[in-house]
Enzyme design. Structure first.
Site, PDB file in Angstrom:
ATOM      1  N   LYS A  22       4.893  -8.870 -10.781  1.00 32.93           N
ATOM      2  CA  LYS A  22       5.296  -7.453 -10.840  1.00 32.93           C
ATOM      3  C   LYS A  22       5.613  -6.931  -9.448  1.00 32.93           C
ATOM      4  O   LYS A  22       6.618  -6.264  -9.229  1.00 32.93           O
ATOM      5  CB  LYS A  22       4.151  -6.641 -11.461  1.00 32.93           C
ATOM      6  N   ASN A  23       4.753  -7.259  -8.477  1.00 35.66           N
ATOM      7  CA  ASN A  23       4.930  -6.694  -7.130  1.00 35.66           C
ATOM      8  C   ASN A  23       6.101  -7.309  -6.362  1.00 35.66           C
ATOM      9  O   ASN A  23       6.536  -6.759  -5.361  1.00 35.66           O
ATOM     10  CB  ASN A  23       3.637  -6.822  -6.318  1.00 35.66           C
ATOM     11  N   CYS A 118      -3.224   9.222  -6.271  1.00 36.75           N
ATOM     12  CA  CYS A 118      -3.543   7.965  -6.950  1.00 36.75           C
ATOM     13  C   CYS A 118      -5.048   7.771  -6.838  1.00 36.75           C
ATOM     14  O   CYS A 118      -5.652   8.141  -5.829  1.00 36.75           O
ATOM     15  CB  CYS A 118      -2.769   6.857  -6.245  1.00 36.75           C
ATOM     16  N   ARG A 123      -2.839   7.263  -0.433  1.00 40.68           N
ATOM     17  CA  ARG A 123      -1.575   6.544  -0.488  1.00 40.68           C
ATOM     18  C   ARG A 123      -0.347   7.385  -0.120  1.00 40.68           C
ATOM     19  O   ARG A 123       0.562   7.589  -0.923  1.00 40.68           O
ATOM     20  CB  ARG A 123      -1.383   5.900  -1.866  1.00 40.68           C
ATOM     21  N   SER A 165       2.088  -2.151   6.266  1.00 44.48           N
ATOM     22  CA  SER A 165       2.252  -1.595   4.912  1.00 44.48           C
ATOM     23  C   SER A 165       3.258  -2.429   4.127  1.00 44.48           C
ATOM     24  O   SER A 165       4.378  -2.665   4.586  1.00 44.48           O
ATOM     25  CB  SER A 165       2.737  -0.141   5.004  1.00 44.48           C
ATOM     26  N   ASP A 307      -6.135  -6.519  -4.144  1.00 45.38           N
ATOM     27  CA  ASP A 307      -5.871  -6.556  -5.584  1.00 45.38           C
ATOM     28  C   ASP A 307      -6.754  -7.560  -6.337  1.00 45.38           C
ATOM     29  O   ASP A 307      -6.698  -7.635  -7.559  1.00 45.38           O
ATOM     30  CB  ASP A 307      -4.386  -6.888  -5.844  1.00 45.38           C
ATOM     31  N   ARG A 399       0.225  -1.894 -17.565  1.00 45.59           N
ATOM     32  CA  ARG A 399       1.139  -1.666 -16.437  1.00 45.59           C
ATOM     33  C   ARG A 399       1.439  -2.963 -15.688  1.00 45.59           C
ATOM     34  O   ARG A 399       2.505  -3.098 -15.100  1.00 45.59           O
ATOM     35  CB  ARG A 399       0.486  -0.702 -15.430  1.00 45.59           C
TER      36      ARG A 399
HETATM   37  C1  UD1 Z   1       1.198  -2.717  -2.359  1.00 46.67           C
HETATM   38  C2  UD1 Z   1       0.962  -3.286  -3.742  1.00 46.67           C
HETATM   39  C3  UD1 Z   1      -0.480  -3.069  -4.181  1.00 46.67           C
HETATM   40  C4  UD1 Z   1      -1.442  -3.614  -3.132  1.00 46.67           C
HETATM   41  C5  UD1 Z   1      -1.102  -3.064  -1.752  1.00 46.67           C
HETATM   42  C6  UD1 Z   1      -1.938  -3.689  -0.639  1.00 46.67           C
HETATM   43  C7  UD1 Z   1       3.097  -3.109  -4.844  1.00 46.67           C
HETATM   44  C8  UD1 Z   1       3.936  -2.411  -5.855  1.00 46.67           C
HETATM   45  N1  UD1 Z   1       1.861  -2.628  -4.659  1.00 46.67           N
HETATM   46  O1  UD1 Z   1       0.993  -1.312  -2.434  1.00 46.67           O
HETATM   47  O2  UD1 Z   1      -0.686  -3.744  -5.426  1.00 46.67           O
HETATM   48  O3  UD1 Z   1      -2.759  -3.235  -3.458  1.00 46.67           O
HETATM   49  O4  UD1 Z   1       0.280  -3.317  -1.432  1.00 46.67           O
HETATM   50  O5  UD1 Z   1      -1.791  -5.061  -0.642  1.00 46.67           O
HETATM   51  O6  UD1 Z   1       3.514  -4.070  -4.232  1.00 46.67           O
HETATM   52  N2  UD1 Z   1      -0.248   3.737   3.826  1.00 46.67           N
HETATM   53  C9  UD1 Z   1      -0.072   4.916   4.524  1.00 46.67           C
HETATM   54  N3  UD1 Z   1       1.201   5.404   4.644  1.00 46.67           N
HETATM   55  C10 UD1 Z   1       2.283   4.770   4.123  1.00 46.67           C
HETATM   56  C11 UD1 Z   1       2.100   3.566   3.409  1.00 46.67           C
HETATM   57  C12 UD1 Z   1       0.801   3.067   3.286  1.00 46.67           C
HETATM   58  O7  UD1 Z   1      -1.028   5.518   5.011  1.00 46.67           O
HETATM   59  O8  UD1 Z   1       3.414   5.258   4.283  1.00 46.67           O
HETATM   60  C13 UD1 Z   1      -1.620   3.169   3.690  1.00 46.67           C
HETATM   61  C14 UD1 Z   1      -2.074   3.100   2.229  1.00 46.67           C
HETATM   62  O9  UD1 Z   1      -2.636   4.320   1.793  1.00 46.67           O
HETATM   63  C15 UD1 Z   1      -3.071   1.963   2.277  1.00 46.67           C
HETATM   64  C16 UD1 Z   1      -2.474   1.030   3.324  1.00 46.67           C
HETATM   65  O10 UD1 Z   1      -1.589   1.829   4.105  1.00 46.67           O
HETATM   66  O11 UD1 Z   1      -4.313   2.439   2.736  1.00 46.67           O
HETATM   67  C17 UD1 Z   1      -1.718  -0.157   2.768  1.00 46.67           C
HETATM   68  O12 UD1 Z   1      -0.804   0.290   1.769  1.00 46.67           O
HETATM   69  P1  UD1 Z   1       0.514  -0.517   1.422  1.00 46.67           P
HETATM   70  O13 UD1 Z   1       0.439  -1.881   2.005  1.00 46.67           O
HETATM   71  O14 UD1 Z   1       1.683   0.324   1.773  1.00 46.67           O
HETATM   72  O15 UD1 Z   1       0.400  -0.636  -0.155  1.00 46.67           O
HETATM   73  P2  UD1 Z   1       1.518  -0.374  -1.248  1.00 46.67           P
HETATM   74  O16 UD1 Z   1       2.830  -0.861  -0.765  1.00 46.67           O
HETATM   75  O17 UD1 Z   1       1.419   1.026  -1.741  1.00 46.67           O
END
Ligand code: UD1
Length: 419
Positions: A22-23, A118, A123, A165, A307, A399
């Site tokens: 999915k990711n 969330c 997030r 991220s 995850d 989901r």
């Molecule tokens: C993706 C995955 C999710 C997984 C996560 C971490 C998908 C669809 N989802 O989520 O399953 O748990 O990676 O491996 O692929 N953050 C900020 N600002 C931003 C972006 C992120 O503060 O603009 C923070 C987030 O709140 C979190 C951390 O950075 O604490 C990491 O998040 P991120 O790696 O971006 O996760 P997702 O891409 O949302």
């Protein structure tokens, strides 16, 4: 709302075929917005988040046709695509923010809803916005929407992410594909799903190179027609490997390159599982006694994934001693703990660290799902609990886990969906 009724304890035995990731599929589907020619995506998992992304693409004007089993989608974009990603679609899935980069890059404008809150943490999307801004995107936030535009094509530059991220790395890579010049992204996330995205883009004619956590993208004029098969879901595979170990069962986990879950398999070996791997298969046998592990810490790939944190916590509840897990990615990702305690788990949370007592006899109870991975952890606990458990709100599981009850039934779990 659908529920699961699970009657434990069950010992798992048999074969599991791992579905598409999915990711990986979500950013690849978002990236199809860059194409003028048709794109065929294979091995899509049939889960609700993918339906949401496909609905979002349709709402923007993409014409999508499916194979009979709906795992292959052929996507063709219109000349005049819409560029508004509405709140009604974005709010149900944070991954929808991944359309922002491609929309601005391809059409020089977009109005994309902010995803909102969330359960597992705040997030925010600040890293997505600041990176796209450096590529030349201008934006305002009005009434919950990001109103974005660019004067002409995005312009390549060097960007260093202040924090790793996954989503921000993906959004920026997709946006930079058609930008003018060479973009250099430093401190990128390097999850296998991101490598699947860049592999997909390169196969379509993009020019992307990796050096450790640095990604170099030389902009191209357009992308070519392509057929691409999504990689296997490493989190689903990890979940089934935990299930085998936890239930002291024996599983053949198929369709996945075991190398991408090396960290997880090494931890399972540490707790006592016997594991054999070949190119596309994992044979895993649970031990009689599960050993505890101290100081597991969730961290970006190639470290231990957040995850799989909830699933490993269930496993360590059954260990014959004390374990601990520190969650360093999401601040609130311990929603499953209170539910596991209702089954008898002895877990104490201190800030972002969970101390797990071990030697737990789970006893079946009625439970509530909170998020995707927490829900599957409850399913794992119910599988080894004594008696009946009811798991409410399983739409969270729908989901992200394809056909989970049938996969579990086939390997010996007494599970029933109650509508
Ligand atoms: C993706 C995955 C999710 C997984 C996560 C971490 C998908 C669809 N989802 O989520 O399953 O748990 O990676 O491996 O692929 N953050 C900020 N600002 C931003 C972006 C992120 O503060 O603009 C923070 C987030 O709140 C979190 C951390 O950075 O604490 C990491 O998040 P991120 O790696 O971006 O996760 P997702 O891409 O949302």
């Amino acid at each position: 709302m659908d529920k699961f009724l699970i009657e434990g304890p069950c010992k798992l035995k048999g074969k599991v075929l791992i579905s598409g990731s999915k990711n990986a599929a979500l950013p690849i589907l978002a990236a199809t917005l860059l194409f003028d020619k048709s794109v065929t995506i294979k091995n899509l998992p049939r889960v609700r988040d993918i339906d949401t992304m496909l609905s979002l693409l349709k709402s923007l004007g993409s014409k999508i046709t499916f194979s009979k089993d709906k795992k292959t989608a052929k996507i063709m974009n219109k000349k005049n695509m819409k560029t508004v990603a509405s709140y009604s679609l974005v709010k149900t899935m944070r991954g929808s923010i991944l359309v922002l980069g491609p929309l601005v890059s391809k059409f020089q404008k977009s109005i994309t809803s902010l995803p909102g809150g969330c359960l597992i943490g705040a997030r925010p999307v600040n890293y997505h916005l600041s990176a796209l801004k450096k590529l030349g995107m201008k934006y305002d936030i009005k009434k919950g929407y990001i109103h974005a535009k660019s004067d002409g094509k995005l312009r390549a530059t060097t960007i260093t992410f202040s924090k790793i991220s996954v989503g921000a790395t993906e959004n920026t890579i997709i946006a930079a594909c058609l930008a003018n010049g060479k973009t250099v992204l430093k401190n990128c996330a390097v999850e296998p799903e991101i490598k699947d995205l860049t592999n997909f883009l390169n196969t379509a004619g993009a020019n992307i190179k990796w050096k450790g956590r640095t990604c170099e993208i030389v902009g191209v004029k357009s992308l070519n027609e392509i057929e691409y098969s999504i990689m296997a879901d490493r989190i689903e595979a990890g979940t089934f490997c935990v299930a085998a170990t936890l239930s002291r069962g024996e599983l053949e986990v198929k369709n996945l390159n075991p190398k991408i879950i090396n960290t997880e398999l090494n931890l399972l070996k540490k707790v006592g599982a016997k594991i054999k791997t070949s190119e596309n298969k994992i044979l895993i046998k649970g031990p009689d006694k599960i050993k505890p592990i101290k100081n597991i810490k969730t961290k970006e790939y190639p470290s231990f994934p957040t995850d799989l944190q909830a699933q490993f916590m269930v496993l360590l509840c059954k260990a014959n001693g004390k374990s601990s897990i520190t969650e360093s990615i999401f601040e609130n990702r311990f929603m499953h703990v209170a539910e596991l305690q209702r089954l008898g788990a002895k877990i104490v949370i201190k800030n972002n660290k969970a101390i797990i007592e071990g030697k737990t006899d789970f006893n079946g109870a009625e439970l509530m799902s909170s998020d995707l991975r927490a829900s599957v952890a409850l399913v794992l606990a119910a599988i080894v609990a004594n008696g009946k458990s009811i798991i409410n709100r399983i739409y969270h599981l729908d989901r992200g886990y394809e056909n989970i009850e049938n996969k579990l039934k086939k390997i010996g779990v007494k599970i029933k969906r109650i509508k």
